[in-house]
Design an enzyme around this catalytic site. Structure first.
Site, PDB file in Angstrom:
ATOM      1  N   LYS A  13      -1.463   5.730 -23.513  1.00 51.11           N
ATOM      2  CA  LYS A  13      -0.966   5.990 -24.871  1.00 51.11           C
ATOM      3  C   LYS A  13       0.545   5.727 -24.880  1.00 51.11           C
ATOM      4  O   LYS A  13       0.952   4.580 -24.960  1.00 51.11           O
ATOM      5  CB  LYS A  13      -1.268   7.433 -25.291  1.00 51.11           C
ATOM      6  CG  LYS A  13      -2.732   7.682 -25.643  1.00 51.11           C
ATOM      7  CD  LYS A  13      -3.576   7.913 -24.441  1.00 51.11           C
ATOM      8  CE  LYS A  13      -4.957   8.421 -24.772  1.00 51.11           C
ATOM      9  NZ  LYS A  13      -5.788   8.513 -23.562  1.00 51.11           N
ATOM     10  N   TYR A  55       0.849  -1.209   0.000  1.00 51.15           N
ATOM     11  CA  TYR A  55       0.000   0.000   0.000  1.00 51.15           C
ATOM     12  C   TYR A  55       0.882   1.256   0.000  1.00 51.15           C
ATOM     13  O   TYR A  55       0.628   2.201  -0.727  1.00 51.15           O
ATOM     14  CB  TYR A  55      -0.908  -0.015   1.226  1.00 51.15           C
ATOM     15  CG  TYR A  55      -1.961   1.072   1.209  1.00 51.15           C
ATOM     16  CD1 TYR A  55      -3.255   0.803   0.772  1.00 51.15           C
ATOM     17  CD2 TYR A  55      -1.659   2.381   1.607  1.00 51.15           C
ATOM     18  CE1 TYR A  55      -4.220   1.784   0.731  1.00 51.15           C
ATOM     19  CE2 TYR A  55      -2.621   3.374   1.569  1.00 51.15           C
ATOM     20  CZ  TYR A  55      -3.899   3.083   1.138  1.00 51.15           C
ATOM     21  OH  TYR A  55      -4.844   4.063   1.101  1.00 51.15           O
ATOM     22  N   HIS A  81     -21.127  11.921 -26.160  1.00 52.20           N
ATOM     23  CA  HIS A  81     -20.809  10.933 -27.199  1.00 52.20           C
ATOM     24  C   HIS A  81     -20.722   9.501 -26.688  1.00 52.20           C
ATOM     25  O   HIS A  81     -20.979   8.566 -27.421  1.00 52.20           O
ATOM     26  CB  HIS A  81     -19.513  11.321 -27.920  1.00 52.20           C
ATOM     27  CG  HIS A  81     -18.337  11.472 -27.011  1.00 52.20           C
ATOM     28  ND1 HIS A  81     -18.218  12.513 -26.125  1.00 52.20           N
ATOM     29  CD2 HIS A  81     -17.246  10.694 -26.827  1.00 52.20           C
ATOM     30  CE1 HIS A  81     -17.082  12.373 -25.448  1.00 52.20           C
ATOM     31  NE2 HIS A  81     -16.487  11.283 -25.852  1.00 52.20           N
ATOM     32  N   ASP A 116      -0.269  18.443 -21.709  1.00 50.39           N
ATOM     33  CA  ASP A 116      -1.032  17.204 -21.706  1.00 50.39           C
ATOM     34  C   ASP A 116      -0.191  16.292 -22.592  1.00 50.39           C
ATOM     35  O   ASP A 116      -0.179  16.421 -23.814  1.00 50.39           O
ATOM     36  CB  ASP A 116      -2.427  17.443 -22.296  1.00 50.39           C
ATOM     37  CG  ASP A 116      -3.207  16.147 -22.482  1.00 50.39           C
ATOM     38  OD1 ASP A 116      -2.590  15.069 -22.423  1.00 50.39           O
ATOM     39  OD2 ASP A 116      -4.421  16.219 -22.709  1.00 50.39           O
ATOM     40  N   ALA A 123       0.032  12.953 -23.221  1.00 46.85           N
ATOM     41  CA  ALA A 123      -0.379  11.577 -23.528  1.00 46.85           C
ATOM     42  C   ALA A 123       0.440  10.951 -24.664  1.00 46.85           C
ATOM     43  O   ALA A 123       0.813   9.788 -24.590  1.00 46.85           O
ATOM     44  CB  ALA A 123      -1.869  11.559 -23.877  1.00 46.85           C
ATOM     45  N   PHE A 166      -8.252  18.327 -25.383  1.00 46.20           N
ATOM     46  CA  PHE A 166      -8.944  17.047 -25.520  1.00 46.20           C
ATOM     47  C   PHE A 166     -10.265  17.114 -24.748  1.00 46.20           C
ATOM     48  O   PHE A 166     -10.415  17.914 -23.841  1.00 46.20           O
ATOM     49  CB  PHE A 166      -8.064  15.901 -25.006  1.00 46.20           C
ATOM     50  CG  PHE A 166      -8.736  14.566 -25.194  1.00 46.20           C
ATOM     51  CD1 PHE A 166      -8.999  14.089 -26.473  1.00 46.20           C
ATOM     52  CD2 PHE A 166      -9.145  13.805 -24.115  1.00 46.20           C
ATOM     53  CE1 PHE A 166      -9.660  12.882 -26.658  1.00 46.20           C
ATOM     54  CE2 PHE A 166      -9.799  12.592 -24.299  1.00 46.20           C
ATOM     55  CZ  PHE A 166     -10.061  12.129 -25.571  1.00 46.20           C
ATOM     56  N   ASP A 167     -11.234  16.258 -25.113  1.00 46.47           N
ATOM     57  CA  ASP A 167     -12.578  16.405 -24.521  1.00 46.47           C
ATOM     58  C   ASP A 167     -12.636  16.224 -23.012  1.00 46.47           C
ATOM     59  O   ASP A 167     -13.398  16.909 -22.336  1.00 46.47           O
ATOM     60  CB  ASP A 167     -13.631  15.552 -25.249  1.00 46.47           C
ATOM     61  CG  ASP A 167     -13.313  14.078 -25.256  1.00 46.47           C
ATOM     62  OD1 ASP A 167     -12.153  13.727 -25.061  1.00 46.47           O
ATOM     63  OD2 ASP A 167     -14.238  13.269 -25.464  1.00 46.47           O
TER      64      ASP A 167
END
Ligand code: F0G
Length: 458
Positions: A258, A72, A450, A215, A217, A124-125
């Site tokens: 990704k 943990y 979506h 971001d 990714a 990005f969304d």
């Protein structure tokens, strides 16, 4: 004879995928309310819905899974990951999260307040969702070239410095907690951002005393494009290039699904001790203790190996060039696609492909459905459905581009699959004039519609 290109890996394990008939698919897509997210995966032949968490791990990553430390607190797998993130990004502080949007949730909980403005290239969304959820506004400052799919520009993900400075001048710096630059820019078509542009954005941010976050990714693919396209970087390694662009920013959020080459995972890395301390509180509240943050020990180990592999030139060459292989086939067939090709996906230009379907009837969604019916290929709409409604007026937002994304999972499909996809699209393209009507939405969620929207065929 010049030797052809061949992938720098061989296959150790295979997974069966199922063929189906057009009649079966017509029935299944209707049962799924014409939403491709509703299809069970055994009803899909080639799954290009996303490149997120859908790739193949290497033997070395699987080996690392076996020595994962599930403690943990103080997990050794955490230590391995932390060391790797420091080595690759250079950022001082590190917090694991269960995926990219969780990293956004934690970081934005610390930094974003109601009424704030967050400029960047196309967000990005989930990024936009986390900004708008906090009643803040994302301002898209991408260069105009990104919105014309036929213009060839090496770095269509670039930030337009004039647009950015206008935002800086319009609002006091207290209202702009940070700028976020997405590398590569998914919403603009997987397009890269140049080091030159990152440097200039960084300089402008410093001038106005505003933080710069990435971001990240698909940062490794971004670094590959820099090596291939930007003067002065041909002889640098991918790791050197990544380290350099990260050095111009204050931190990053990462969807490790990704360029982390894992099926689940994410993290935040940053330089400010103060922001790290604030984010730590939210990480413990939302994700878990700071030495696991929602990830298994074995997954943190696999991610440490994945980050090293994804920043190797040979891997990136096979990855990005496979995407281009598909793109080139489509261009050969006259199918309208965004150019230059993105790093993780080929984007069909639905405005040019099916202009006969009215925009109000979601032409990109209609094309994605047709691709499934004809070939059993699952893609995703990046158009009016994804752009969602304006949070204030609740009217549909019509983005400049109506795209269908063919996202290619990493190290997963062969070029025979690419040939099959291209042939399916050629057949659809040859009959495009018959497409006259699209779909209506009969049910939708108030945000990120979506994923769950239900449609009816017109
Ligand atoms: N940022 C970018 C640029 C992304 O592409 C994604 C996810 C995220 C953040 C969120 O990360 O999924 O791990 O929570 N993109 C996936 C896609 C879903 O299909 O492009 P996540």
């Amino acid at each position: 004879m010049e030797l052809p290109y061949a992938e720098p890996y061989k296959i150790k394990m295979v997974e069966q995928i199922k063929r189906s008939t057009k009649e079966q698919r017509l029935k299944w897509i209707k049962q799924a309310h014409y939403n491709l997210f509703n299809l069970s995966s055994d009803k899909v032949f080639i799954d290009l819905l996303t490149d997120s968490g859908t790739g193949a791990m290497s033997d070395k990553q699987w080996a690392e899974m076996m020595v994962g430390d599930e403690s943990y607190a103080g997990s050794l797998s955490f230590k391995k990951l932390k060391k790797t993130v420091k080595k690759i990004t250079g950022f001082k502080y590190f917090l694991p999260t269960h995926q990219g949007r969780a990293a956004e949730n934690v970081l934005f909980s610390a930094l974003v307040k109601q009424g704030n403005i967050i400029p960047g290239n196309s967000h990005f969304d989930t990024t936009k969702g986390h900004i708008e959820f906090r009643k803040a506004t994302a301002v898209d400052c991408t260069i105009d070239e990104a919105f014309d799919t036929s213009i060839i520009h090496p770095f269509k993900g670039n930030v337009d410095l004039n647009k950015l400075e206008k935002v800086f001048k319009k609002y006091p710096k207290e209202k702009i907690p940070f700028v976020i630059v997405t590398i590569t820019c998914n919403s603009a078509g997987g397009q890269p951002v140049s080091i030159q542009n990152i440097k200039e954005v960084s300089k402008l941010c410093k001038e106005y005393e505003i933080l710069l976050y990435f971001d990240a990714a698909r940062f490794a693919e971004n670094a590959y494009f820099i090596k291939k396209r930007e003067l002065g970087y041909q002889d640098k390694t991918i790791k050197e290039i990544a380290k350099e662009f990260f050095s111009y920013g204050d931190g990053m959020t990462m969807s490790a699904k990704k360029d982390g080459l894992v099926n689940m995972g994410g993290f935040i890395a940053l330089n400010s001790k103060e922001v790290f301390k604030q984010a730590t509180v939210f990480n413990i509240m939302f994700e878990g203790f700071i030495t696991y943050g929602g990830m298994n020990g074995r997954d943190m180990g696999a991610l440490a190996v994945g980050l090293n592999e994804s920043t190797e030139f040979n891997y990136l060459e096979s990855r990005v060039e496979q995407v281009a292989y598909l793109g080139n086939k489509l261009v050969e067939f006259g199918v309208p696609v965004q150019q230059p090709f993105g790093g993780h996906a080929i984007f069909l230009d639905a405005n040019k492909f099916v202009p006969t379907i009215p925009r109000e009837e979601y032409r990109a969604q209609a094309l994605a459905i047709e691709l499934y019916i004809v070939g059993g290929i699952r893609s995703v709409e990046i158009g009016t459905v994804l752009a969602d409604r304006d949070p204030v007026t609740r009217e549909n937002r019509y983005p400049e581009l109506e795209l269908v994304r063919l996202a290619i999972p990493r190290r997963t499909y062969t070029n025979n699959h690419m040939d099959y996809i291209a042939a399916t699209l050629k057949n659809i393209y040859d009959t495009r004039k018959d497409a006259k009507s699209g779909y209506v939405i009969v049910e939708e969620a108030p945000i990120m519609r979506h994923f769950t929207a239900k449609y009816k065929k017109i």
